[in-house]
Design a protein around this motif. Structure first.
Motif, PDB file in Angstrom:
ATOM      1  N   ASP A 206      -0.815  -7.811   9.280  1.00 15.31           N
ATOM      2  CA  ASP A 206      -1.924  -8.768   9.260  1.00 15.31           C
ATOM      3  C   ASP A 206      -2.406  -9.034   7.838  1.00 15.31           C
ATOM      4  OD1 ASP A 206      -1.726  -8.846  11.953  1.00 15.31           O
ATOM      5  OD2 ASP A 206      -3.681  -7.978  12.387  1.00 15.31           O
ATOM      6  N   ASN A 207      -2.494  -7.977   7.033  1.00 18.85           N
ATOM      7  CA  ASN A 207      -2.909  -8.172   5.647  1.00 18.85           C
ATOM      8  C   ASN A 207      -2.488  -6.982   4.804  1.00 18.85           C
ATOM      9  OD1 ASN A 207      -4.373  -8.517   3.159  1.00 18.85           O
ATOM     10  ND2 ASN A 207      -5.539 -10.068   4.259  1.00 18.85           N
ATOM     11  N   VAL A 208      -1.422  -7.170   4.075  1.00 19.30           N
ATOM     12  CA  VAL A 208      -0.827  -6.033   3.366  1.00 19.30           C
ATOM     13  C   VAL A 208      -1.748  -5.518   2.258  1.00 19.30           C
ATOM     14  CG1 VAL A 208       0.535  -7.375   1.717  1.00 19.30           C
ATOM     15  CG2 VAL A 208       1.350  -5.144   2.452  1.00 19.30           C
ATOM     16  N   HIS A 209      -2.503  -6.406   1.618  1.00 19.05           N
ATOM     17  CA  HIS A 209      -3.396  -5.958   0.539  1.00 19.05           C
ATOM     18  C   HIS A 209      -4.551  -5.143   1.090  1.00 19.05           C
ATOM     19  CE1 HIS A 209      -1.079  -8.329  -2.181  1.00 19.05           C
ATOM     20  NE2 HIS A 209      -1.335  -9.441  -1.515  1.00 19.05           N
ATOM     21  N   ALA A 210      -5.097  -5.603   2.200  1.00 15.59           N
ATOM     22  CA  ALA A 210      -6.188  -4.854   2.814  1.00 15.59           C
ATOM     23  C   ALA A 210      -5.693  -3.498   3.294  1.00 15.59           C
ATOM     24  CB  ALA A 210      -6.785  -5.646   3.977  1.00 15.59           C
ATOM     25  N   ALA A 211      -4.471  -3.461   3.814  1.00 19.88           N
ATOM     26  CA  ALA A 211      -3.925  -2.186   4.294  1.00 19.88           C
ATOM     27  C   ALA A 211      -3.799  -1.191   3.142  1.00 19.88           C
ATOM     28  CB  ALA A 211      -2.572  -2.413   4.966  1.00 19.88           C
ATOM     29  N   SER A 212      -3.264  -1.655   2.009  1.00 15.69           N
ATOM     30  CA  SER A 212      -3.144  -0.753   0.852  1.00 15.69           C
ATOM     31  C   SER A 212      -4.520  -0.339   0.344  1.00 15.69           C
ATOM     32  CB  SER A 212      -2.400  -1.436  -0.293  1.00 15.69           C
ATOM     33  OG  SER A 212      -1.169  -1.924   0.159  1.00 15.69           O
ATOM     34  N   ALA A 213      -5.468  -1.267   0.410  1.00 14.27           N
ATOM     35  CA  ALA A 213      -6.791  -0.995  -0.150  1.00 14.27           C
ATOM     36  C   ALA A 213      -7.552   0.069   0.636  1.00 14.27           C
ATOM     37  CB  ALA A 213      -7.612  -2.288  -0.225  1.00 14.27           C
ATOM     38  N   ILE A 214      -7.166   0.334   1.878  1.00 17.37           N
ATOM     39  CA  ILE A 214      -7.831   1.429   2.600  1.00 17.37           C
ATOM     40  C   ILE A 214      -6.939   2.677   2.660  1.00 17.37           C
ATOM     41  CG2 ILE A 214      -9.402  -0.009   3.961  1.00 17.37           C
ATOM     42  CD1 ILE A 214      -7.422   0.231   6.289  1.00 17.37           C
ATOM     43  N   GLY A 215      -5.884   2.688   1.852  1.00 22.79           N
ATOM     44  CA  GLY A 215      -5.115   3.922   1.701  1.00 22.79           C
ATOM     45  C   GLY A 215      -3.863   4.020   2.542  1.00 22.79           C
ATOM     46  N   ILE A 216      -3.507   2.962   3.263  1.00 18.52           N
ATOM     47  CA  ILE A 216      -2.306   3.019   4.099  1.00 18.52           C
ATOM     48  C   ILE A 216      -1.050   2.958   3.224  1.00 18.52           C
ATOM     49  CG2 ILE A 216      -0.948   1.768   5.849  1.00 18.52           C
ATOM     50  CD1 ILE A 216      -3.631   0.902   7.090  1.00 18.52           C
ATOM     51  N   ASN A 217      -0.127   3.865   3.468  1.00 21.07           N
ATOM     52  CA  ASN A 217       1.146   3.855   2.754  1.00 21.07           C
ATOM     53  C   ASN A 217       2.096   2.916   3.495  1.00 21.07           C
ATOM     54  OD1 ASN A 217       3.560   4.348   1.480  1.00 21.07           O
ATOM     55  ND2 ASN A 217       3.161   6.539   1.241  1.00 21.07           N
ATOM     56  N   VAL A 218       2.086   1.661   3.063  1.00 22.67           N
ATOM     57  CA  VAL A 218       2.806   0.615   3.796  1.00 22.67           C
ATOM     58  C   VAL A 218       4.311   0.860   3.792  1.00 22.67           C
ATOM     59  CG1 VAL A 218       3.286  -1.857   3.908  1.00 22.67           C
ATOM     60  CG2 VAL A 218       0.976  -1.060   3.354  1.00 22.67           C
ATOM     61  N   VAL A 219       4.846   1.247   2.642  1.00 22.87           N
ATOM     62  CA  VAL A 219       6.294   1.464   2.541  1.00 22.87           C
ATOM     63  C   VAL A 219       6.730   2.579   3.498  1.00 22.87           C
ATOM     64  CG1 VAL A 219       8.162   2.214   1.027  1.00 22.87           C
ATOM     65  CG2 VAL A 219       6.446   0.601   0.189  1.00 22.87           C
ATOM     66  N   ARG A 220       5.957   3.651   3.529  1.00 24.39           N
ATOM     67  CA  ARG A 220       6.293   4.778   4.393  1.00 24.39           C
ATOM     68  C   ARG A 220       6.227   4.383   5.861  1.00 24.39           C
ATOM     69  NH1 ARG A 220       3.213   8.750   6.757  1.00 24.39           N
ATOM     70  NH2 ARG A 220       4.334  10.682   7.236  1.00 24.39           N
ATOM     71  N   ALA A 221       5.179   3.643   6.229  1.00 21.56           N
ATOM     72  CA  ALA A 221       5.037   3.221   7.628  1.00 21.56           C
ATOM     73  C   ALA A 221       6.216   2.339   8.041  1.00 21.56           C
ATOM     74  CB  ALA A 221       3.709   2.491   7.825  1.00 21.56           C
ATOM     75  N   ARG A 222       6.594   1.413   7.165  1.00 21.14           N
ATOM     76  CA  ARG A 222       7.722   0.529   7.470  1.00 21.14           C
ATOM     77  C   ARG A 222       9.013   1.319   7.605  1.00 21.14           C
ATOM     78  NH1 ARG A 222       6.629  -4.317   3.094  1.00 21.14           N
ATOM     79  NH2 ARG A 222       5.072  -5.458   4.322  1.00 21.14           N
ATOM     80  N   TRP A 223       9.173   2.266   6.716  1.00 23.26           N
ATOM     81  CA  TRP A 223      10.404   3.054   6.694  1.00 23.26           C
ATOM     82  C   TRP A 223      10.528   3.886   7.974  1.00 23.26           C
ATOM     83  CZ3 TRP A 223      10.943   8.548   5.635  1.00 23.26           C
ATOM     84  CH2 TRP A 223      12.277   8.946   5.487  1.00 23.26           C
ATOM     85  N   LEU A 224       9.442   4.534   8.379  1.00 27.54           N
ATOM     86  CA  LEU A 224       9.472   5.317   9.617  1.00 27.54           C
ATOM     87  C   LEU A 224       9.800   4.420  10.805  1.00 27.54           C
ATOM     88  CD1 LEU A 224       6.377   7.670   9.115  1.00 27.54           C
ATOM     89  CD2 LEU A 224       8.780   8.350   9.271  1.00 27.54           C
ATOM     90  N   ALA A 225       9.167   3.252  10.848  1.00 30.77           N
ATOM     91  CA  ALA A 225       9.408   2.338  11.967  1.00 30.77           C
ATOM     92  C   ALA A 225      10.851   1.848  11.972  1.00 30.77           C
ATOM     93  CB  ALA A 225       8.448   1.151  11.886  1.00 30.77           C
ATOM     94  N   PHE A 226      11.371   1.577  10.791  1.00 27.15           N
ATOM     95  CA  PHE A 226      12.758   1.117  10.663  1.00 27.15           C
ATOM     96  C   PHE A 226      13.707   2.170  11.241  1.00 27.15           C
ATOM     97  CE2 PHE A 226      16.533  -0.002   7.957  1.00 27.15           C
ATOM     98  CZ  PHE A 226      16.623  -1.340   8.311  1.00 27.15           C
ATOM     99  N   THR A 227      13.448   3.435  10.890  1.00 22.36           N
ATOM    100  CA  THR A 227      14.295   4.528  11.352  1.00 22.36           C
ATOM    101  C   THR A 227      14.189   4.716  12.865  1.00 22.36           C
ATOM    102  OG1 THR A 227      13.946   5.580   9.216  1.00 22.36           O
ATOM    103  CG2 THR A 227      14.811   6.970  10.962  1.00 22.36           C
ATOM    104  N   ILE A 228      12.966   4.741  13.372  1.00 26.61           N
ATOM    105  CA  ILE A 228      12.771   4.935  14.812  1.00 26.61           C
ATOM    106  C   ILE A 228      13.401   3.777  15.586  1.00 26.61           C
ATOM    107  CG2 ILE A 228      11.033   5.067  16.644  1.00 26.61           C
ATOM    108  CD1 ILE A 228       9.175   6.383  14.528  1.00 26.61           C
TER     109      ILE A 228
END
Ligand SMILES: Nc1ncnc2c1ncn2[C@@H]1O[C@H](COP(=O)(O)OP(=O)(O)OP(=O)(O)O)[C@@H](O)[C@H]1O
Ligand SMILES: [Mg+2]
Lengths: 357, 266
Positions: A206-228
């Protein structure tokens, strides 16, 4: 405070229960009718449902386009076959197989799990750099990945029999094997979407900048989802392989990628119910069109060749969906949960209006 | 005191433009500091630098003594510095509750804890009726509140608010003022607030920091700033008097969001 949160959980489960009932009924009716052709079509639909749900877990929640996932399906198919083909048959199926692998013979379930794990491990390794790319770059890179997987499957003759048909698999998958796994994966995809990881992914979509700004590790979340999601696609490949029992690398390339993406995009990648409906509708459309295509080409009533009509019409359907309803049929609110949420929004805006008045 | 957010000698150049020139600013955990200045003076750019979205050409940012200048936004958030955006950025497909919950999840808290925190914040800010509404369906003012709640849910120590009152009507901004005032003591969280609403800023902030063309032109209390001739000339102008009893006409001090042609980079 307990009550409302319980109510929300109940409301969120409703769409899932609904879609499970719909697909359960389809499976029961197919069984009762006992028509072999229908049985085959439905078995493949349920396997495709698993494949598309796997893709949805990554694509729908992260918002990143991936062309690579049919490649993971292929890895799951070939790897599980490697573990499940009976030792006696291996000498025929894979004459050049490495001796270390020639003696392995597993039951279907462990072979499927091994196939899925190998697909997931491959995705984990190649996905790590991929998830750092921007939207467009990662889509193109995922396409390149599909090409790489295809070339390797076609050329690594020792374990895939190269571009020739791989045979010798036992037929483990029947309608209800596919149905059971599809229903399990429906629940998994639904829980995944609602999990903390799923929520973080959707936040980054929904908003990658807002996600990073509250501390979400976007790359890690994407990577885990990609693997699963690669694991799930690998499972669908194993199920498909042990249903079809003989196949070539071409089965996991452009045509299948196109069908799978059409199913996802028509139904609505951001919802699990939409994804499931997309699989159902595109299956019906494809099979209906193919039946027509066949009868036209047999009867010759049309003044032109009708071979390929199905793909063309499917492509047109996809273009129409992208033009007029780009989020798919079921956009962001799961089917069945819609009215309540809308009503809540209207209630508040009305309440606000009356407060302002 | 080492429990501070401290920016020191920040220089930020954009192609041919010095957006920030040797700006130093500090914020304690129980303070509300106002960052004001004319349009294009570099306020948002400073927030972007503090939050890690832009890397300064010179200078350092420290959180509680630790140098975080080179950290990406995600790590800075984990160190307790969270910002809101001049153009509100919510997770549009998700409900108000989920948006707030995500703040806590982003900080690495468990689901159950995040749920509790989100419920408490929603109750505290009295928006229970919006709890399950999709955040896309909210009014602008409501969205701003939700963005602040989402930030507070991270348990941040320093919160940077980029024009929280822009687009709010008088009543809403009065309500916001009341809620912001209590944040430092309730949450142990220092606030840096950018706004053009001088009524809000003057009444809310313990200290003010004034930027003009990327340079700090004044620092001090509301009264000192109002009396500062440089500030009056550069920014407040006739609003200086309005600021004194701005309640009469708070929007006069608001050059409004309409001419914000700057697209936010972060
Ligand atoms: N990413 C960027 N690239 C180039 N120039 C930029 C960028 N971001 C900001 N600027 C320029 O830097 C200057 C400061 O902009 P900034 O957005 O920080 O101002 P501001 O004080 O927040 O203004 P406003 O009150 O309008 O929000 C402006 O001249 C702007 O055009
Ligand atoms: Mg700004």
């Amino acid at each position: 405070m307990k009550m409302p949160s319980f109510a929300v959980t109940g409301r969120k489960l409703l769409p899932l229960i609904g879609i499970i009932v719909v697909f359960g009924v389809i499976a029961v009716i197919t069984t009762i009718l006992g028509i072999p052709l229908l049985d085959r079509i439905m078995t493949i639909m349920f396997i495709n449902l698993i494949m598309v749900l796997g893709l949805q877990m990554f694509m729908g929640n992260s918002g990143l386009l991936s062309f690579a996932h049919v490649g993971f399906m292929g890895i799951g198919a070939y790897a599980s076959a490697l573990f499940s083909i009976p030792v006696a048959a291996k000498a025929m199926s894979l004459p050049a197989l490495y001796p270390a692998l020639a003696g392995i013979e597993m039951g279907f379930f462990p072979a499927m799990m091994c196939g899925a794990l190998i697909a997931a491990a491959f995705a984990a390794i190649v996905g790590y750099p991929l998830m750092r790319l921007s939207d467009t770059a990662s889509a193109i890179a995922s396409f390149a990945l599909l090409v790489i997987v295809h070339v390797v499957l076609s050329q690594w003759s020792a374990i895939t029999n190269g571009p020739r048909t791989l045979f010798g698999l036992l037929k483990y998958t029947d309608l209800w094997t596919a149905v059971t796994w599809a229903l399990i994966i429906l629940v998994v995809a639904f829980l995944f979407k609602e999990s903390s990881l799923g929520m973080k992914l959707r936040a980054s979509r929904d908003n990658v900048h807002a996600a990073s700004a509250i501390g979400i590790n976007v790359v890690r979340a994407r990577w885990l989802a990609f693997t699963i999601s690669a694991f799930v696609c690998g499972m669908s490949g194993a199920l498909w392989a042990h249903f079809i029992t003989s196949f070539q690398p071409g089965a996991f390339y452009m045509t299948q990628t196109f069908i799978v993406l059409t199913m996802l995009i028509v139904g609505g990648p951001r919802t699990v119910t939409g994804t499931a409906i997309g699989v159902l509708l595109v299956t019906i459309a494809t099979e209906g069109l193919r039946a027509m295509e066949n009868s036209f080409s047999v009867s010759g009533v049309l003044p032109f060749e009708t071979v390929g009509m199905t793909e063309i019409l499917l492509a047109i359907l996809l273009i129409f969906m992208l033009a007029f309803r780009p989020g798919g049929l079921v956009q962001t609110i799961e089917l069945g949960a819609r009215r309540r949420v809308r009503a809540a929004a209207i209630d508040t805006s009305e309440a606000e209006l009356s407060r302002k008045a | 005191m080492s429990e501070r957010l401290a920016a020191d000698g920040i220089v930020m150049n954009f192609a041919g433009l010095r957006a920030l020139d040797q700006v130093s600013l500090s914020l304690g955990r129980h303070e509300i500091v106002g960052l004001i200045g004319p349009n294009g003076s570099g306020k948002t750019t400073l927030v972007n630098v503090l939050a890690g979205a832009l890397k300064p050409n010179a200078g350092s940012v420290r959180i509680d003594g630790e140098d975080v200048t080179a950290f990406p936004p995600r790590r800075i958030a984990r160190h307790g510095l969270v910002r809101t955006f001049q153009t509100v950025r919510l997770f549009g497909t998700m409900s108000v509750f989920e948006n707030v919950q995500l703040g806590a999840l982003g900080a690495g808290l468990r689901r159950s804890k995040a749920t509790t925190i989100a419920n408490e914040l929603i109750e505290l800010f009295e928006i229970e009726d919006l709890r399950d509404v999709s955040s896309d369906a909210l009014s602008y003012g409501q969205k701003r509140i939700v963005e602040i709640l989402r930030s507070l849910a991270t348990g941040c120590k320093y919160l940077l608010l980029d024009e929280p009152a822009a687009g709010l009507n008088e009543e809403e901004s009065e309500h916001l003022l009341g809620q912001l005032t209590s944040i430092p003591e309730k949450f142990g969280c220092g606030l840096l607030i950018i706004d053009h609403d001088m009524n809000l800023i003057m009444r809310l902030c313990h200290r003010l920091h004034v930027l003009n063309q990327g340079k700090t032109i004044a620092e001090g209390t509301a009264d000192e700033i109002r009396a500062n001739p440089t500030v009056v000339e550069a920014y407040l102008g006739s609003q200086a008097t309005a600021g004194a009893d701005a309640a009469a006409n708070p929007t006069a001090a608001n050059p409004t969001a309409a001419n914000h042609t700057v697209t936010e980079r972060s």
